[in-house]
Write a protein that holds these residues in place. Structure first.
Motif, PDB file in Angstrom:
ATOM      1  N   GLU A   1       6.700  -6.154   5.980  1.00 50.67           N
ATOM      2  CA  GLU A   1       5.275  -6.516   6.096  1.00 50.67           C
ATOM      3  C   GLU A   1       4.412  -5.264   6.062  1.00 50.67           C
ATOM      4  O   GLU A   1       3.321  -5.258   5.485  1.00 50.67           O
ATOM      5  N   ALA A   2       4.933  -4.187   6.682  1.00 52.61           N
ATOM      6  CA  ALA A   2       4.199  -2.931   6.709  1.00 52.61           C
ATOM      7  C   ALA A   2       4.007  -2.401   5.295  1.00 52.61           C
ATOM      8  O   ALA A   2       2.899  -1.987   4.917  1.00 52.61           O
TER       9      ALA A   2
ATOM     10  N   LEU B   1       1.474  -4.461   3.432  1.00 58.23           N
ATOM     11  CA  LEU B   1       0.106  -4.155   3.873  1.00 58.23           C
ATOM     12  C   LEU B   1      -0.389  -2.860   3.246  1.00 58.23           C
ATOM     13  O   LEU B   1      -1.521  -2.786   2.755  1.00 58.23           O
ATOM     14  N   ILE B   2       0.465  -1.830   3.267  1.00 53.51           N
ATOM     15  CA  ILE B   2       0.088  -0.540   2.666  1.00 53.51           C
ATOM     16  C   ILE B   2      -0.177  -0.712   1.176  1.00 53.51           C
ATOM     17  O   ILE B   2      -1.142  -0.168   0.628  1.00 53.51           O
TER      18      ILE B   2
ATOM     19  N   LEU C   1      -3.546  -2.443   0.663  1.00 54.71           N
ATOM     20  CA  LEU C   1      -4.678  -1.539   0.937  1.00 54.71           C
ATOM     21  C   LEU C   1      -4.797  -0.463  -0.135  1.00 54.71           C
ATOM     22  O   LEU C   1      -5.909  -0.126  -0.563  1.00 54.71           O
ATOM     23  N   ALA C   2      -3.650   0.067  -0.571  1.00 58.23           N
ATOM     24  CA  ALA C   2      -3.686   1.085  -1.630  1.00 58.23           C
ATOM     25  C   ALA C   2      -4.225   0.486  -2.919  1.00 58.23           C
ATOM     26  O   ALA C   2      -4.994   1.128  -3.653  1.00 58.23           O
TER      27      ALA C   2
ATOM     28  N   VAL D   1      -6.309  -2.063  -3.122  1.00 56.52           N
ATOM     29  CA  VAL D   1      -7.761  -2.260  -2.921  1.00 56.52           C
ATOM     30  C   VAL D   1      -8.497  -0.946  -3.145  1.00 56.52           C
ATOM     31  O   VAL D   1      -9.530  -0.889  -3.834  1.00 56.52           O
ATOM     32  N   TYR D   2      -7.966   0.131  -2.573  1.00 50.58           N
ATOM     33  CA  TYR D   2      -8.598   1.440  -2.744  1.00 50.58           C
ATOM     34  C   TYR D   2      -8.620   1.853  -4.214  1.00 50.58           C
ATOM     35  O   TYR D   2      -9.647   2.300  -4.729  1.00 50.58           O
TER      36      TYR D   2
ATOM     37  N   LEU E   1     -11.220  -0.235  -6.111  1.00 50.70           N
ATOM     38  CA  LEU E   1     -12.594   0.188  -5.795  1.00 50.70           C
ATOM     39  C   LEU E   1     -12.895   1.546  -6.415  1.00 50.70           C
ATOM     40  O   LEU E   1     -14.013   1.788  -6.893  1.00 50.70           O
ATOM     41  N   TYR E   2     -11.916   2.446  -6.429  1.00 51.33           N
ATOM     42  CA  TYR E   2     -12.099   3.773  -7.023  1.00 51.33           C
ATOM     43  C   TYR E   2     -12.420   3.654  -8.518  1.00 51.33           C
ATOM     44  O   TYR E   2     -13.361   4.277  -9.021  1.00 51.33           O
TER      45      TYR E   2
ATOM     46  N   LEU F   1     -13.557   0.954 -10.123  1.00 47.00           N
ATOM     47  CA  LEU F   1     -14.864   0.283 -10.280  1.00 47.00           C
ATOM     48  C   LEU F   1     -16.010   1.254 -10.013  1.00 47.00           C
ATOM     49  O   LEU F   1     -17.016   1.260 -10.734  1.00 47.00           O
ATOM     50  N   ASN F   2     -15.844   2.067  -8.992  1.00 46.55           N
ATOM     51  CA  ASN F   2     -16.891   3.024  -8.625  1.00 46.55           C
ATOM     52  C   ASN F   2     -17.122   4.031  -9.747  1.00 46.55           C
ATOM     53  O   ASN F   2     -18.264   4.336 -10.095  1.00 46.55           O
TER      54      ASN F   2
END
Lengths: 58, 190
Positions: A2-3, A6-7, A10-11, A13-14, A17-18, A20-21
């Motif tokens: 699960e850990a 999750l990582i 999140l990675a 998602v980052y 977003l990077y 897209l930005n």
């Protein structure tokens, strides 16, 4: 397990977003913005004035 | 009353820069002009409050429920970095005047350890939601205050007759030390 999941989420998602930005255009009139950084001894910082010098190998 | 004590202690007594020595990079690097200092302070305030809320939610809704509390550090780093990217994206798209004033500081805040400190402190001190918000606002207010004061002093020092060996960063370090001493005198306030 699960850990790791999750990582990975999140990675992802980052990363998303990077991308897209960086694809978003900078607003007009803001192309030449700079931070008035006087520079400390951390030359590895991307804001250090030595990076702005022509021919800088840093 | 407790919230007020928390606010005052975070701004003055346990100031993030002068007492805890966090966020020193922007403190030394973005404090030559008061306008830059205020811009940086505003950006840090925005990111600190937003990141505190995001990390608070993720810790209590995900990490605590899945028994993954040990992962708070790496998760918070990713959350803060993602939040900064999202903030920059939204400001670029919808608020160009705001981007003009503080957008350039946002990439600097990604690696600002003061933001991570606040997120971790909210958890370790077992703050509730209101205390989390107050602590984040107070810490960023203290950060902005010190940055502004330091920049005002440095602007004057640039015009003063400082001995050559002390010009620039050496005299800035001495000023920072004197400011830390002054703020430590507020210890008995609360």
């Amino acid at each position: 397990m699960e850990a790791l999941l999750l990582i990975a989420i999140l990675a992802g998602v980052y990363a998303g977003l990077y991308v897209l930005n960086h694809k978003t255009p900078i607003p007009k009139g803001c192309e030449d913005l700079t931070v008035s950084c006087g520079g400390c001894r951390l030359t590895s910082c991307e804001r250090h004035p030595t990076h702005l010098m022509e021919g800088s190998k840093i | 009353m407790e919230l007020l004590a928390l606010f005052i202690s975070a701004v003055f007594i346990n100031n993030v820069i002068l007492s805890r020595f966090l966020g020193i990079c922007p403190f030394m690097g973005v404090s030559r002009k008061t306008s830059s200092a205020l811009g940086m302070g505003g950006a840090v305030t925005f990111v600190m409050v937003g990141a505190s809320l995001s990390t608070f939610a993720i810790y209590h809704l995900v990490l605590d429920k899945m028994d993954l509390q040990f992962m708070d550090l790496i998760v918070f780093i990713l959350v803060i970095a993602s939040f900064v990217q999202l903030t920059e994206l939204i400001i670029k798209r919808f608020l160009p005047p705001l981007y003009r004033s503080l957008g350039i500081f946002l990439p600097l805040i990604t690696t600002n350890c003061a933001v991570l400190f606040v997120a971790l402190q909210n958890i370790s001190q077992r703050f509730n939601l209101v205390e989390t918000i107050v602590f984040a606002i107070a810490t960023s207010a203290g950060f902005t205050l010190v940055l502004f004061l330091f920049s005002a002093i440095r602007e004057r020092l640039d015009l003063a007759d400082t001995p050559l060996p002390f010009k620039g960063n050496p005299i800035a370090m001495i000023v920072a030390a004197l400011m830390a001493l002054a703020f430590s005198g507020l210890a008995g306030l609360v």
